[in-house]
Structures are given as C-alpha cells and as structure tokens.
Design a protein around this motif. Sequence first.
Motif, short mmCIF file in Angstrom:
data_model
loop_
_atom_site.label_atom_id
_atom_site.label_comp_id
_atom_site.label_asym_id
_atom_site.label_seq_id
_atom_site.Cartn_x
_atom_site.Cartn_y
_atom_site.Cartn_z
N GLY A 150 0.67 -1.27 0.04
CA GLY A 150 -0.01 0.06 0.13
C GLY A 150 1.14 1.10 0.03
N ASP A 151 0.20 2.36 -0.09
CA ASP A 151 0.87 3.75 -0.13
C ASP A 151 1.62 4.02 1.07
OD1 ASP A 151 -1.51 6.07 0.26
OD2 ASP A 151 -1.88 3.83 0.08
N GLY A 152 0.62 3.66 2.39
CA GLY A 152 1.20 3.67 3.29
C GLY A 152 2.30 2.93 3.61
N ALA A 153 2.36 1.63 3.57
CA ALA A 153 3.33 0.83 3.78
C ALA A 153 4.69 1.36 2.90
CB ALA A 153 2.98 -0.69 3.30
N ASP A 179 -2.37 2.00 -4.01
CA ASP A 179 -2.38 3.56 -3.69
C ASP A 179 -3.94 3.92 -3.55
OD1 ASP A 179 -1.22 6.54 -5.21
OD2 ASP A 179 -2.25 6.20 -3.54
N ASN A 180 -4.45 4.18 -2.37
CA ASN A 180 -5.71 4.66 -2.10
C ASN A 180 -5.64 5.75 -1.24
OD1 ASN A 180 -4.81 3.85 0.45
ND2 ASN A 180 -5.92 2.00 0.50
N GLU A 181 -4.53 6.41 -1.13
CA GLU A 181 -4.22 8.06 -0.63
C GLU A 181 -4.20 7.86 0.95
OE1 GLU A 181 -6.95 9.70 -3.49
OE2 GLU A 181 -5.44 11.54 -2.82
N MET A 182 -4.22 6.61 1.29
CA MET A 182 -4.59 6.56 2.84
C MET A 182 -3.58 5.58 3.39
SD MET A 182 -7.27 8.14 3.75
CE MET A 182 -7.62 7.88 5.31
N SER A 183 -3.12 5.77 4.62
CA SER A 183 -2.45 4.82 5.46
C SER A 183 -3.64 4.66 6.52
CB SER A 183 -1.22 5.46 6.30
OG SER A 183 -0.75 4.66 7.06
#
Length: 635
Positions: A150-153, A179-183
Amino acid sequence: MESEGTSVLLDHIHQPEDLKRLTVEQLEQVAEETRQFLVEKLSVTGGHLAPNLGVVELTIAMHYLFDSPKDKFIFDVGHQSYVHKILTGRKDKFDTLRKYKGLCGFVKRSESEHDVWEAGHSSTSLSAAMGMAVARDLKGETNRIIAMIGDGALTGGMALEALNHIGHEKRKLMVILNDNEMSIAPNVGALSHYLARIRSDRHYVKAKEEFEHLIKKIPAIGGTLAKTAERVKDSFKYLVVPGVWFEELGLTYLGPVDGHNLPLLLDTMKQADKVNGPVLVHVITTKGKGYSPAEADSHKWHGISPYKIESGQVLKTVGPPMYTEVFGSTLIELAKQDERIVAITPAMPGGSGLLGFAKEFPDRMFDVGIAEQHAATFSAGLAEEGLKPVFAVYSTFLQRAYDQVVHDICRANLNVVFAIDRAGFVGPDGETHQGVYDIAYLRSIPNMVLMMPKDENELRHMMKTAFEYNEGPIAYRYPRENGLGVPIDETLQPIPIGTWEVLRPGSDAAILAVGPMIPLALEAAEAMSKEGVQVRVINARFIKPMDEAMLLQLAKEDIPILTLEEGAALGGFGSGVLEHYSQHNVYGLRIKIIGVPDYFVEHGSVKEQRKEVGFTAERLVSELQALVPRRRQRA
Ligand SMILES: Cc1ncc(C[n+]2csc(CCOP(=O)(O)OP(=O)(O)O)c2C)c(N)n1
Ligand SMILES: CC(=O)[C@@H](O)[C@H](O)COP(=O)(O)O
Ligand SMILES: [Mg+2]
C-alpha cells in the motif's frame, strides 16, 4: 448495499482455478458478491473492512491471471488479505475471523498453501519478495513473485531499502502499489505527495503518448540526430513519465491504472507480466470501495468493530474511557502548561489517541508515516534541542526502532518520553501485534526508566512524572483496554521514581504485580485469605528502576514472592527481581515468575489469551499454595 445478498457465482469459487473459467463480466459479478460478503460478515466479526473493500478487483485479477501458490503472492501488512482468503477456500470460515482458534486476520501459512508470507507489521513485503526472487533464480525456477504493497506501507524504511536492492539487481518481480491515498489516517510525506501528483495529472500519460507518436513520425534518421532525438525523449521522461522516480530506481513503471476497472487492470497486469525485470504497477483504489460509510470515512473503517449494515452505526461497548483516551486528554492538559511538549506518531494518530492533540496543537503534532525508526531518532533530535518529545507508539511497533532507542536515545541519555500503548495482549490482532516484549527489550537498556500504572488515574500521574523527569529517557506503558473507572484526580502529582505501592497488606507471601495484572493479584490474595494465608499485593509500577527498599524488606521477611506481568516471562520484570537479589547476594528466597510463556500467543479476545497462558486467580492460588509452607497455611 442490500443486506441479504445471494452469492450466485461466489458460492462456486472454492479455489483460484474456479475463477479462471469465468468471463470478465462474471469476474465483475464475483467482485460485487465479494464486497457484499465482506460487508455482511464483518458487520458481525469486525475487522479491516475498508482496506479489503479496496482490493477486491485487484486480488481477483491476481488470482485470475497468475498461479498461486506456484506464483508467490506477498501481501504487505496482510490486513487486506481477506479477499485472498475468500478466493482460496476459506470463505466458510469467515464467521470465525479474528476469533480464538478461528481465521487469522492476517496471512497465515498454517491456514493455506496460498499463504506464503506472514506479516502484520508493515513494509516487509518487498524485502521478502526480493529474497524469494533470488532463491527462485538460484534454484533455476521460473515462478512469479508478486508483492502487493500500500501507499502507506511504501513510506516504511524497509520498503525503500528493498526498492533500492530490487532496482539494483533487476530480477524479475512484480510490485503492485495499491495507492488509495490512505495509511490508516490520510497518508503523509513527500512520497505520498509524489503519488498524488501522478494520480491527479492524468495528462502525463496522454502527453507521453502524443510525444512518442510525434517521434515515430520523424523519418528514419541516423547519426547524431537520432541520438539527440533519443536524449530528448529520455529527458521528456522527466516531464511526462509519472513514475520516473521508480524508473530511475531501476523498476519499470506502469500506471496509474484504475484498480476497480477489471478489464483495464487485467490488461495492465498482463503487460507487467511481460517485463523481464522488476516492474511496479501503480494501481489507484478507493479504500472502503462499495460501502458508503467506509468510503466516506476510511480512517474510521480501517479497522472496525461490529456494526449495523444499513446505518453503519458501530455497536459501541460502554464502559470507562480507554487508557488511550486518558492519555490523549491528559497530554493536551500538560501541553497547555508547557509548549516544549510535542507529540510524534508513526502513522497512528487515531489509534494513539492524538487526534485531539493534533487539533489543539497542529504545529506540535508530527505524524511521520509508517517510520518508527525515523520517529525515534526524530524524537531524539527534538530532545537534543530542549523540547519534550512524547513518542506515542504501540508496544509491538516500537520493536521496529530498537536500535534507535538504544543508540540515539538511551546511550545519549536524551529526555524522550515514550507513551507505549497496546502494552500486553491486544486481542484480535494476535501474535504479530501482542505488546508483550517491550518490558524485556527496554529494561536491559541503561538510562531507561519504565513504568506501568495500575489504573487510568495513575497513568495521568505517570505522565506528569515523565514530563517533569529530566534525567534521560522515560517510558510509561498501558494496555489496549478500558480503564477501571476509578475517580480521576484533577491535580497531577509526580510519583517518586522507583517507588512501589502496597495495595493489600500481608505477612505470609507477596505478589509483585504489574499494571492490569493487579486486579487478578487482589482476587487471588482474597481467595488465599479465606485459607488463613495473608498475601501482600504490591503495585510494582516501576519496572525499572525497582523499589530496592521494598525488595530488601521482602528478603528480610523471607516470605515467598510471586511476580506477575502481562509480558514475556523470559527477561521480563520477574527476571529483574531475580537479578536484583542475585546482584545483592541474597540467596534462598522462594520466587515464582508468572508471565507470558515462550511462544507466540495467537488471536482471540484478551480474556481468552489471558486464560490460555494461565493468568487466572485459580492458577495464582495454586502457585501460592505451593509457595507458602504448610506451617503458614492455618488448618
Ligand atoms: C511497522 C508498522 N507500523 C504501523 C502499523 C499499523 N498499520 C497497519 S496498516 C497501516 C496503514 C497501511 O497503509 P497502506 O499500506 O496504504 O494500506 P491500506 O490500509 O491503505 O490498504 C498501518 C499504519 C503496522 N502494521 N506496522
Ligand atoms: C493492521 C494494523 O496493524 C493496524 O490496523 C492495527 O490492527 C491497529 O490496531 P488497533 O485496532 O489496536 O488500533
Ligand atoms: Mg493506503
């Protein structure tokens, strides 16, 4: 989302092979039915709903195109692996999700041959993928290695270290960036902004296509003009290729692609599969996709308790405030008195109870992303310059920053305050998240002070103690649970460092209990008093330094001692008591250590986990009966 859905196709998906026979339209129906299934099941069990709703098409596409378990699917964190579990024969077990002896909420080798990489902590997938790619090549095998991160990871240091290695070796492997713009909260950092730019400027892709079309129109040319044209095209890349950062690292970048458009996703992943080297597919998804409450607030719905489907109303458990809430409100109280206080969180502002602090003191709140190592040494830098950093971190995630705690904070003896949440058993997250090692791994570091309160009121006093302590690093740890509902002192009093508290007098034995183990100790002492045995119960609220005077007194009285902590028995608080007597040449005492045994305790409720390891009054009574000589046990 209607509440009673009929899964026509999903009922016939028992293994990934069952997907491969379907048409793309049928796959889209499977996606719809899978979302329905997730919303319904998790309304009862709770769990990581929003992350999994976001990867429905992505996971279907992976299992449709590639061949797990020969091809290795590696899920970063693994909290988004429910769809993978549904498609690999575990659909019928979802009523036991995150329950004791039930389905694990993360990838679990013992559950399925399709589960090849276990996690729970973030940012490990790319390193594991690289290891598997090298092993594959050395063994002369040809299977695919596919990591979903993910984008957070991706903001986790390990992920960047792995990208550096992956780009260097250029071995064939696929990185799917979800990529969902969220952690958990909105993602943070320069990398996140970079991805946002790619997401938003779709003209990048169009301009690149037009430019390449233009170049192709120039008649076949040779010599310097051709080289110039190539150089222009390459430099154009800096303008138009969205993933130039990844390309410069040595990965082929494909995307960004809509992660909910199955036909497009399938085409892009087929293209990626042809790349003979490392490839990153940038997939844009919506966290919580398909269930409006989760889409509207994917921070809240990242990990959710049982809820009503129609309204999205979470079934709240009533009771005293959580320790986390008391921490958050007390930190605001302290910060109002002293502007040196700043708060640091590695991507857990909500879970750590800091949303209020962030609102009150936006300039003094730092969410550094999933970057515990950076958070620790960033705190050290703040302390070096005279600020009072409060590093709020879950016990289990602090493990990620151990060297920074030793090397940058304790050795330098800097005034960093550690607010260690989720200390002890955490329940449904299970073995990867149990906060049971920090006592052992912190107490052996010179200069560290480590406390644990008996209740939420004492937590507040410990926070004051830590704030006023200026002799170096100091930590207070507290559990993932409600307080005891005790009266709250308005005035905060510092507690003298290294002092314990007798909660119940007794002359036949003593229990040295830490934190949430104290009610259990009092219950056992009460039971023993009915046998005529008076057991002293001591609130061992300083794990380090210990109350030497009280330990000496206990030795003088030569009464049996039982230590009780919700932490690893090996190297924990009880070990410290043994070490103390050894260092002071006190021999022959009867001492029994009770702590978490030497194995990883799996998911379930905290109550079930405590029972499994023998944290029960009955067990304590039997231990005390064995410790106290007959003569003291009156008939
Ligand atoms: C080392 C570590 N720190 C923090 C966490 C807590 N955590 C779990 S999931 C998550 C956010 C992950 O964001 P992303 O990778 O974008 O996945 P998404 O939930 O958006 O699908 C965080 C911070 C963790 N699991 N591991
Ligand atoms: C997957 C992960 O690591 C986090 O979502 C974690 O599960 C949060 O734990 P809490 O629910 O205790 O905040
Ligand atoms: Mg994300």
